[in-house]
Motif scaffolding. Structure first.
Motif, mmCIF file in Angstrom:
data_model
loop_
_atom_site.group_PDB
_atom_site.id
_atom_site.type_symbol
_atom_site.label_atom_id
_atom_site.label_comp_id
_atom_site.label_asym_id
_atom_site.label_seq_id
_atom_site.Cartn_x
_atom_site.Cartn_y
_atom_site.Cartn_z
ATOM 1 N N LEU A 193 46.159 54.326 29.734
ATOM 2 C CA LEU A 193 46.810 55.452 29.614
ATOM 3 C C LEU A 193 46.325 56.578 29.298
ATOM 4 O O LEU A 193 45.386 56.545 28.409
ATOM 5 C CB LEU A 193 48.102 54.998 28.272
ATOM 6 C CG LEU A 193 48.803 53.731 28.384
ATOM 7 C CD1 LEU A 193 49.669 53.153 27.208
ATOM 8 C CD2 LEU A 193 49.715 53.717 29.871
ATOM 9 N N ASN A 194 47.121 57.753 29.684
ATOM 10 C CA ASN A 194 46.630 59.058 29.248
ATOM 11 C C ASN A 194 47.832 59.736 28.930
ATOM 12 O O ASN A 194 48.800 59.988 29.745
ATOM 13 C CB ASN A 194 45.987 59.675 30.851
ATOM 14 C CG ASN A 194 45.745 61.300 30.418
ATOM 15 O OD1 ASN A 194 45.449 61.605 29.622
ATOM 16 N ND2 ASN A 194 46.151 61.985 31.559
ATOM 17 N N LEU A 195 48.076 59.878 27.720
ATOM 18 C CA LEU A 195 49.143 60.446 26.962
ATOM 19 C C LEU A 195 49.091 61.745 26.459
ATOM 20 O O LEU A 195 48.242 61.896 25.543
ATOM 21 C CB LEU A 195 49.915 59.470 26.081
ATOM 22 C CG LEU A 195 50.151 57.985 26.187
ATOM 23 C CD1 LEU A 195 50.474 57.240 25.366
ATOM 24 C CD2 LEU A 195 51.325 57.964 27.552
ATOM 25 N N ALA A 196 50.057 62.644 26.508
ATOM 26 C CA ALA A 196 50.236 63.929 25.716
ATOM 27 C C ALA A 196 51.416 63.647 24.956
ATOM 28 O O ALA A 196 52.633 63.530 25.336
ATOM 29 C CB ALA A 196 50.300 65.069 26.209
ATOM 30 N N LEU A 197 51.450 63.546 23.499
ATOM 31 C CA LEU A 197 52.427 63.346 22.659
ATOM 32 C C LEU A 197 52.766 64.837 21.984
ATOM 33 O O LEU A 197 51.783 65.265 21.249
ATOM 34 C CB LEU A 197 51.921 62.298 21.479
ATOM 35 C CG LEU A 197 51.333 60.993 22.323
ATOM 36 C CD1 LEU A 197 50.567 60.215 21.201
ATOM 37 C CD2 LEU A 197 52.707 60.154 22.785
ATOM 38 N N ARG A 238 43.603 57.456 26.746
ATOM 39 C CA ARG A 238 43.380 58.761 26.292
ATOM 40 C C ARG A 238 44.804 59.216 25.623
ATOM 41 O O ARG A 238 45.613 58.950 26.049
ATOM 42 C CB ARG A 238 42.863 59.757 27.612
ATOM 43 C CG ARG A 238 41.629 59.425 28.199
ATOM 44 C CD ARG A 238 41.418 60.267 29.513
ATOM 45 N NE ARG A 238 41.453 61.710 29.220
ATOM 46 C CZ ARG A 238 40.835 62.459 28.550
ATOM 47 N NH1 ARG A 238 39.603 62.013 28.497
ATOM 48 N NH2 ARG A 238 41.092 63.657 28.582
ATOM 49 N N ALA A 239 44.557 60.351 24.756
ATOM 50 C CA ALA A 239 45.530 60.867 24.096
ATOM 51 C C ALA A 239 45.389 62.221 23.551
ATOM 52 O O ALA A 239 44.267 62.573 23.540
ATOM 53 C CB ALA A 239 46.257 60.180 23.073
ATOM 54 N N SER A 241 49.568 58.664 33.528
ATOM 55 C CA SER A 241 49.392 59.982 32.845
ATOM 56 C C SER A 241 50.867 60.366 32.681
ATOM 57 O O SER A 241 51.879 60.370 33.448
ATOM 58 C CB SER A 241 48.853 61.279 33.526
ATOM 59 O OG SER A 241 47.574 60.657 33.884
ATOM 60 N N ARG A 242 51.226 60.502 31.291
ATOM 61 C CA ARG A 242 52.675 60.860 30.634
ATOM 62 C C ARG A 242 52.711 61.988 29.792
ATOM 63 O O ARG A 242 51.682 61.715 28.668
ATOM 64 C CB ARG A 242 53.248 59.555 30.444
ATOM 65 C CG ARG A 242 54.694 59.845 30.053
ATOM 66 C CD ARG A 242 55.610 58.660 29.910
ATOM 67 N NE ARG A 242 55.479 58.256 31.362
ATOM 68 C CZ ARG A 242 56.159 57.147 31.816
ATOM 69 N NH1 ARG A 242 56.666 56.219 31.092
ATOM 70 N NH2 ARG A 242 55.985 56.446 33.237
ATOM 71 N N ALA A 292 55.552 65.808 37.935
ATOM 72 C CA ALA A 292 55.558 64.531 38.289
ATOM 73 C C ALA A 292 54.932 64.305 39.611
ATOM 74 O O ALA A 292 54.119 63.130 39.694
ATOM 75 C CB ALA A 292 57.016 64.038 38.093
ATOM 76 N N ALA A 293 55.265 65.048 40.414
ATOM 77 C CA ALA A 293 54.594 65.032 41.794
ATOM 78 C C ALA A 293 53.049 65.021 41.977
ATOM 79 O O ALA A 293 52.641 64.309 42.665
ATOM 80 C CB ALA A 293 55.232 66.211 42.664
ATOM 81 N N SER A 294 52.603 65.796 41.022
ATOM 82 C CA SER A 294 51.196 65.676 40.783
ATOM 83 C C SER A 294 50.336 64.513 39.907
ATOM 84 O O SER A 294 49.440 64.503 39.800
ATOM 85 C CB SER A 294 50.481 66.951 40.212
ATOM 86 O OG SER A 294 50.978 67.190 38.995
ATOM 87 N N GLY A 295 51.418 63.554 39.496
ATOM 88 C CA GLY A 295 50.791 62.502 38.809
ATOM 89 C C GLY A 295 51.108 62.687 37.307
ATOM 90 O O GLY A 295 50.530 61.680 36.639
ATOM 91 N N VAL A 296 51.808 63.500 36.830
ATOM 92 C CA VAL A 296 52.025 63.369 35.342
ATOM 93 C C VAL A 296 53.632 63.370 35.143
ATOM 94 O O VAL A 296 54.450 64.429 35.197
ATOM 95 C CB VAL A 296 51.444 64.654 34.474
ATOM 96 C CG1 VAL A 296 51.722 64.701 33.240
ATOM 97 C CG2 VAL A 296 49.898 64.796 34.847
ATOM 98 N N SER A 297 53.802 62.084 34.584
ATOM 99 C CA SER A 297 55.157 62.055 34.489
ATOM 100 C C SER A 297 55.745 62.363 33.035
ATOM 101 O O SER A 297 55.078 62.865 32.247
ATOM 102 C CB SER A 297 55.843 60.681 34.666
ATOM 103 O OG SER A 297 55.133 59.718 33.801
#
Length: 192
Positions: free
Chosen positions: A32-36, A68-69, A129-130, A157-162
């Motif tokens: 996971l690659n999260l931005a909280l 990653r976060a 990535s979210r 989202a289209a570039s891979g970050v939902s």
């Protein structure tokens, strides 16, 4: 066997069921690659902000060192309090969370955008990535409508970050928060 009157006798049975042994190797989940992203504005004071911090802490504790976060907070200003990094030391994240207090207006779009930028730093096919936005959705500074924000969320989202959202508080802006999740190909949640 039938009793007088044609009714059957009661019959007791013992049934044993045994599940097969668990497979030796469970499938490994994707990293996971999260931005909280936490809304720390005045409208989040008290229980909503404390719940957002608690949720982020729980998420961090469940990540592995290969995940990653980052943590972004916002009110009138946006701060990346933990830049994107592998979760090798959860104490770094918990110390930053402990310093988060409330106040100010709600620059929701600016906070979301900073989170999306952090998630984009590590976005590739090896990661999910979210952005996870925790807010009451009461935007009042910068772009504040779904019509203004959704196209940006859709592009990321289209570039891979939902984007997933968690609406907090009894009066959260359901239209904006659920709309962002839908545009961001993520999930929309809510809680008191």
């Amino acid at each position: 066997r039938l009793k007088k009157g044609g009714l059957p006798n009661a019959c007791l049975a013992l049934v044993r069921v045994r599940a097969p042994a668990a497979p030796a190797l469970q499938a490994r989940r994707k990293a996971l690659n999260l931005a909280l992203v936490i809304d720390r504005s005045g409208s989040m004071s008290g229980r909503p902000l404390e719940e957002a911090k608690r949720c982020v802490g729980m998420i961090i504790d469940r990540l592995s060192p290969r995940d990653r976060a980052s943590i972004v907070t916002y009110d009138s200003t946006v701060d990346t309090i933990v830049p994107a990094q592998n979760v090798t030391d959860t104490a770094v994240f918990h110390r930053a969370l402990a310093q988060v207090g409330s106040g100010g207006m709600t620059a929701l779009f600016g906070g979301w955008l900073a989170g999306a930028e952090q998630a984009a730093l590590g976005a590739n096919d090896d990661y999910i990535s979210r952005v996870m936005l925790l807010s009451d959705g009461c935007a009042n500074e910068g772009p504040d409508s779904l019509e203004d924000i959704a196209p940006h969320v859709r592009t990321m989202a289209a570039s891979g970050v939902s984007t997933s959202t968690c609406g907090l508080g009894n009066g959260f802006n359901e239209d904006l928060m659920m709309g962002m999740a839908k545009a961001g190909q993520g999930q929309g949640y809510y809680g008191d």
